[in-house]
Scaffold this motif. Structure first.
Motif, PDB file in Angstrom:
ATOM      1  N   VAL A   1       0.837  -1.203   0.000  1.00  0.00           N
ATOM      2  CA  VAL A   1       0.000   0.000   0.000  1.00  0.00           C
ATOM      3  C   VAL A   1       0.869   1.251   0.000  1.00  0.00           C
ATOM      4  CG1 VAL A   1      -1.624   1.339   1.397  1.00  0.00           C
ATOM      5  CG2 VAL A   1      -1.986  -1.114   1.063  1.00  0.00           C
ATOM      6  N   ARG A   2       1.924   1.240   0.813  1.00  0.00           N
ATOM      7  CA  ARG A   2       2.812   2.405   0.868  1.00  0.00           C
ATOM      8  C   ARG A   2       3.634   2.538  -0.413  1.00  0.00           C
ATOM      9  NH1 ARG A   2       3.056   1.941   6.964  1.00  0.00           N
ATOM     10  NH2 ARG A   2       4.060  -0.071   6.674  1.00  0.00           N
ATOM     11  N   GLU A   3       4.178   1.404  -0.876  1.00  0.00           N
ATOM     12  CA  GLU A   3       5.064   1.443  -2.041  1.00  0.00           C
ATOM     13  C   GLU A   3       4.329   1.906  -3.296  1.00  0.00           C
ATOM     14  OE1 GLU A   3       7.499  -1.685  -4.924  1.00  0.00           O
ATOM     15  OE2 GLU A   3       6.748  -2.360  -2.973  1.00  0.00           O
ATOM     16  N   LYS A   4       3.105   1.401  -3.497  1.00  0.00           N
ATOM     17  CA  LYS A   4       2.343   1.701  -4.710  1.00  0.00           C
ATOM     18  C   LYS A   4       1.361   2.851  -4.519  1.00  0.00           C
ATOM     19  CE  LYS A   4       4.090  -1.767  -7.087  1.00  0.00           C
ATOM     20  NZ  LYS A   4       4.908  -1.581  -8.302  1.00  0.00           N
ATOM     21  N   ASN A   5       1.348   3.413  -3.307  1.00  0.00           N
ATOM     22  CA  ASN A   5       0.437   4.521  -3.008  1.00  0.00           C
ATOM     23  C   ASN A   5      -1.006   4.150  -3.378  1.00  0.00           C
ATOM     24  OD1 ASN A   5      -0.156   7.091  -2.017  1.00  0.00           O
ATOM     25  ND2 ASN A   5       0.033   8.034  -4.035  1.00  0.00           N
ATOM     26  N   ILE A   6      -1.420   2.971  -2.925  1.00  0.00           N
ATOM     27  CA  ILE A   6      -2.752   2.463  -3.258  1.00  0.00           C
ATOM     28  C   ILE A   6      -3.813   3.281  -2.518  1.00  0.00           C
ATOM     29  CG2 ILE A   6      -4.284   0.466  -3.097  1.00  0.00           C
ATOM     30  CD1 ILE A   6      -1.773  -1.290  -3.257  1.00  0.00           C
ATOM     31  N   PRO A   7      -4.798   3.802  -3.241  1.00  0.00           N
ATOM     32  CA  PRO A   7      -5.837   4.581  -2.563  1.00  0.00           C
ATOM     33  C   PRO A   7      -6.697   3.700  -1.672  1.00  0.00           C
ATOM     34  CG  PRO A   7      -6.428   4.230  -4.859  1.00  0.00           C
ATOM     35  CD  PRO A   7      -5.018   3.722  -4.696  1.00  0.00           C
ATOM     36  N   ALA A   8      -7.148   4.248  -0.571  1.00  0.00           N
ATOM     37  CA  ALA A   8      -8.028   3.510   0.340  1.00  0.00           C
ATOM     38  C   ALA A   8      -9.384   3.291  -0.315  1.00  0.00           C
ATOM     39  CB  ALA A   8      -8.196   4.284   1.643  1.00  0.00           C
ATOM     40  N   ILE A   9     -10.046   2.196   0.057  1.00  0.00           N
ATOM     41  CA  ILE A   9     -11.410   1.975  -0.409  1.00  0.00           C
ATOM     42  C   ILE A   9     -12.328   3.002   0.259  1.00  0.00           C
ATOM     43  CG2 ILE A   9     -11.011  -0.488  -0.730  1.00  0.00           C
ATOM     44  CD1 ILE A   9     -12.754  -0.910   1.800  1.00  0.00           C
ATOM     45  N   PRO A  10     -13.532   3.214  -0.299  1.00  0.00           N
ATOM     46  CA  PRO A  10     -14.452   4.145   0.343  1.00  0.00           C
ATOM     47  C   PRO A  10     -14.752   3.731   1.784  1.00  0.00           C
ATOM     48  CG  PRO A  10     -15.239   3.544  -1.847  1.00  0.00           C
ATOM     49  CD  PRO A  10     -14.073   2.653  -1.549  1.00  0.00           C
ATOM     50  N   VAL A  11     -14.617   4.672   2.689  1.00  0.00           N
ATOM     51  CA  VAL A  11     -14.856   4.422   4.110  1.00  0.00           C
ATOM     52  C   VAL A  11     -15.918   5.384   4.623  1.00  0.00           C
ATOM     53  CG1 VAL A  11     -13.861   4.681   6.418  1.00  0.00           C
ATOM     54  CG2 VAL A  11     -12.615   3.413   4.673  1.00  0.00           C
ATOM     55  N   THR A  12     -16.919   4.829   5.290  1.00  0.00           N
ATOM     56  CA  THR A  12     -17.935   5.632   5.960  1.00  0.00           C
ATOM     57  C   THR A  12     -17.634   5.608   7.448  1.00  0.00           C
ATOM     58  OG1 THR A  12     -19.611   5.050   4.307  1.00  0.00           O
ATOM     59  CG2 THR A  12     -20.401   5.911   6.422  1.00  0.00           C
ATOM     60  N   THR A  13     -17.344   6.757   8.034  1.00  0.00           N
ATOM     61  CA  THR A  13     -17.073   6.790   9.468  1.00  0.00           C
ATOM     62  C   THR A  13     -18.391   6.905  10.238  1.00  0.00           C
ATOM     63  OG1 THR A  13     -16.727   9.194   9.413  1.00  0.00           O
ATOM     64  CG2 THR A  13     -14.790   7.788   9.188  1.00  0.00           C
ATOM     65  N   VAL A  14     -18.462   6.142  11.311  1.00  0.00           N
ATOM     66  CA  VAL A  14     -19.665   6.086  12.136  1.00  0.00           C
ATOM     67  C   VAL A  14     -19.234   6.209  13.595  1.00  0.00           C
ATOM     68  CG1 VAL A  14     -21.678   4.712  12.792  1.00  0.00           C
ATOM     69  CG2 VAL A  14     -20.759   4.526  10.467  1.00  0.00           C
ATOM     70  N   ARG A  15     -19.885   7.054  14.336  1.00  0.00           N
ATOM     71  CA  ARG A  15     -19.577   7.171  15.754  1.00  0.00           C
ATOM     72  C   ARG A  15     -19.854   5.852  16.479  1.00  0.00           C
ATOM     73  NH1 ARG A  15     -16.026  11.106  16.593  1.00  0.00           N
ATOM     74  NH2 ARG A  15     -16.705  13.080  15.687  1.00  0.00           N
ATOM     75  N   LEU A  16     -18.985   5.516  17.412  1.00  0.00           N
ATOM     76  CA  LEU A  16     -19.102   4.261  18.146  1.00  0.00           C
ATOM     77  C   LEU A  16     -20.497   4.083  18.739  1.00  0.00           C
ATOM     78  CD1 LEU A  16     -17.796   1.716  19.374  1.00  0.00           C
ATOM     79  CD2 LEU A  16     -16.959   3.159  21.247  1.00  0.00           C
ATOM     80  N   ALA A  17     -21.089   5.150  19.200  1.00  0.00           N
ATOM     81  CA  ALA A  17     -22.412   5.065  19.836  1.00  0.00           C
ATOM     82  C   ALA A  17     -23.504   4.641  18.855  1.00  0.00           C
ATOM     83  CB  ALA A  17     -22.776   6.407  20.463  1.00  0.00           C
TER      84      ALA A  17
END
Length: 350
Positions: free
Chosen positions: A312-328
């Motif tokens: 991931v670091r070497e090829k600068n692979i973009p992250a997949i779509p992430v939806t952040t959700v509050r723990l609560a």
């Protein structure tokens, strides 16, 4: 310390408050920065896997799981305390938690494949996981450096990332031709992002959800196919330029298993990853006549997880779509995942 625990299979998770533990021996305590919600968590929450063909469900309780349990096996966090025997890690380090921990003593563990141990101590399954504000890790060797990576976006690498990577490695010998990916959820999208970086020509992605097919197209799929189309097999074969050499099934139900099998050329390989459940649909004579290899793939070992982060670091692979959700809001997020409403991965944050 606050956590959200499964106290009854199928019931909403319960908010629990307890004293924050102090690390002993080689233990390391982390403050959770992000905890991915995996489809496997749905099975733990529900308490069983469907085996199909009228078989009894594969029950977690029958396999010795004792409630309550704090789920969360895709965890990234900041080290806040270390035991007196902990080495190689300092307070303030931001690390990815490798959760697939075995007994450490058997031949499988000594060979480096703790994820295949018959006496697992998986974080988020047998041991308290990341659906909490803190998580305890038994040894610093299970903590991987996240320098240069967003820890929230990187949290899913502990499961969906290494699962996709491990499955792709099993078909790497046919990367010169297109492969087929069944399922465009978090795993399928992760596999797409890794495939090109690993030298693959590309993939035809199959899913029943138009939104997920669109996400796969944006992520670089060579083509996308509606799994529900009556001619889905013919569409896949046409897009691949002929029957496929390899299919990776990130869904794992009878429909995808059938579709994947029928897409394969003679001598092709079907790698089954997904755990949606059901019974195998293949006609046994055709496995031999087509000389098909059917192989399971289950997460990956510690070394493969490190290889993944390096890639991931070497090829600068973009992250997949992430939806952040509050723990609560964890119960809402689990319901949305169960309903197929999430694109990519949901990650719980404090």
């Amino acid at each position: 310390m606050k956590s959200y625990q499964v106290t009854e299979f199928g019931a909403p998770l319960v908010e629990v408050h307890a004293a924050t533990p102090a690390p002993q021996g080689a233990q390391v305590l982390l403050k959770v920065v992000g905890a991915g919600i995996c489809h496997s968590d749905l099975h733990i929450w529900e308490g069983a896997y469907e085996l199909g063909h009228g078989r009894k469900k594969l029950s977690f309780a029958d396999r010795g799981m004792k409630l309550p349990i704090t789920m969360g096996h895709e965890t990234a966090g900041e080290v806040v305390a270390v035991g007196p025997d902990a080495v190689g890690v300092r307070v303030g380090d931001v690390r990815l938690v490798y959760p697939w921990i075995g007994c450490g003593e058997c031949a499988v563990c000594r060979a480096g494949d703790e994820h295949m141990c018959l006496q697992p101590a998986y974080i988020g399954v047998q041991k308290a996981g990341g659906y909490a504000d803190h998580v305890m890790v038994p040894h610093a060797r299970y903590l991987l450096d996240l320098e240069g990576l967003d820890p929230v976006a990187a949290a899913p690498y502990a499961c969906s990332g290494v699962t996709a990577y491990g499955a792709l490695k099993k078909v790497q010998d046919v990367f010169a031709s297109p492969i087929v990916i069944l399922g465009a959820g978090g795993l399928g999208l992760m596999a797409l992002s890794l495939l090109r970086a690993m030298g693959g020509k590309g993939a035809i992605v199959v899913d029943i959800d138009a939104r997920k097919r669109e996400a796969a197209a944006r992520a670089g799929a060579l083509a996308t196919v509606d799994a529900a189309a009556p001619d889905s097999v013919q569409q896949v074969v046409a897009a691949a330029g002929g029957p496929a050499s390899a299919v990776i099934d990130f869904v794992g139900n009878p429909d995808t298993a059938t579709l994947g099998f029928e897409c394969l050329r003679k001598g092709g390989k079907l790698v089954t990853v997904g755990l949606f459940g059901g019974g195998a649909p293949w006609a046994l004579p055709l496995i031999a006549i087509k000389a098909i290899t059917i192989q399971g793939s289950y997460v990956g070992n510690l070394q493969e997880t490190q290889e993944l982060l390096d890639l991931v670091r070497e090829k600068n692979i973009p992250a997949i779509p992430v939806t952040t959700v509050r723990l609560a809001r964890v119960n809402e997020a689990l319901s949305e995942l169960h309903g197929g409403k999430l694109i990519g991965r949901a990650v719980l944050t404090p």
